[in-house]
Enzyme design. Sequence first.
Site, PDB file in Angstrom:
ATOM      1  N   LYS A 105      -4.192  -3.285  -9.238  1.00  0.00           N
ATOM      2  CA  LYS A 105      -3.272  -2.316  -8.472  1.00  0.00           C
ATOM      3  C   LYS A 105      -1.967  -2.341  -9.227  1.00  0.00           C
ATOM      4  CE  LYS A 105      -0.686  -1.898  -4.427  1.00  0.00           C
ATOM      5  NZ  LYS A 105      -0.508  -2.230  -2.964  1.00  0.00           N
ATOM      6  N   ASP A 164      -4.034   2.232  -4.138  1.00  0.00           N
ATOM      7  CA  ASP A 164      -3.399   1.615  -3.195  1.00  0.00           C
ATOM      8  C   ASP A 164      -4.614   1.913  -1.790  1.00  0.00           C
ATOM      9  OD1 ASP A 164      -2.731   4.091  -2.329  1.00  0.00           O
ATOM     10  OD2 ASP A 164      -0.814   3.352  -1.693  1.00  0.00           O
TER      11      ASP A 164
END
Length: 198
Positions: free
Chosen positions: A89, A107
């Site tokens: 991420k 996310d």
Amino acid sequence: HTSDSNAEVAYKSLRKIFPAWMDVIEAGPAEIAEAIKHGGLANQKAPRIREILRIILERTGRLELEFLASMPLEEARAWLISLPGVGKKTTGIVLNFALGMPAMPVDTHIYRVARRLGLIGLKTNVDAAHDMMEIQVSPDEIFRYHTLLITHGRQICKAQRPLCGECPMADLCAAKPVFEKAFEAEKYRRPVRAGQTL
């Protein structure tokens, strides 16, 4: 979004207290933690930030990452992931937002929406989701794909109470019938607990 605004406040505070990245390297973890306390998990993040900066300086001789933009995507991704505590991420965010590279950060909002819409399987883990979703659109559309999905997850396809009636993709959504049925039942006329979320 709250976590985004908290992160921005923490970053601005860090840069106000430590105007140069070298100042962060020379500071103690407690000082760094105090500067970033609004972002959450400051005591965990402070030593990691300092260590990452130290490693970047050691490897490159400077405190910047622009050189990654000239590398092939997978090489740049591997370089960032080699840093302690940096995962897919964070790597996707740095590559996409800071360097304009076609990396897909996933996310919690994007992960939830992708599973509900069937863009990834329900058993797909978040690490695999980054790779799977990155190849679903052309490289020049990844930034837009990311921002549209995250906006959809925050505004329409909410974790506990998705607004299926307002969703422009409701006819394609595998999760819509599940939520419609659940919301009809008396016991679900209260917020769905996090563990019950698809």
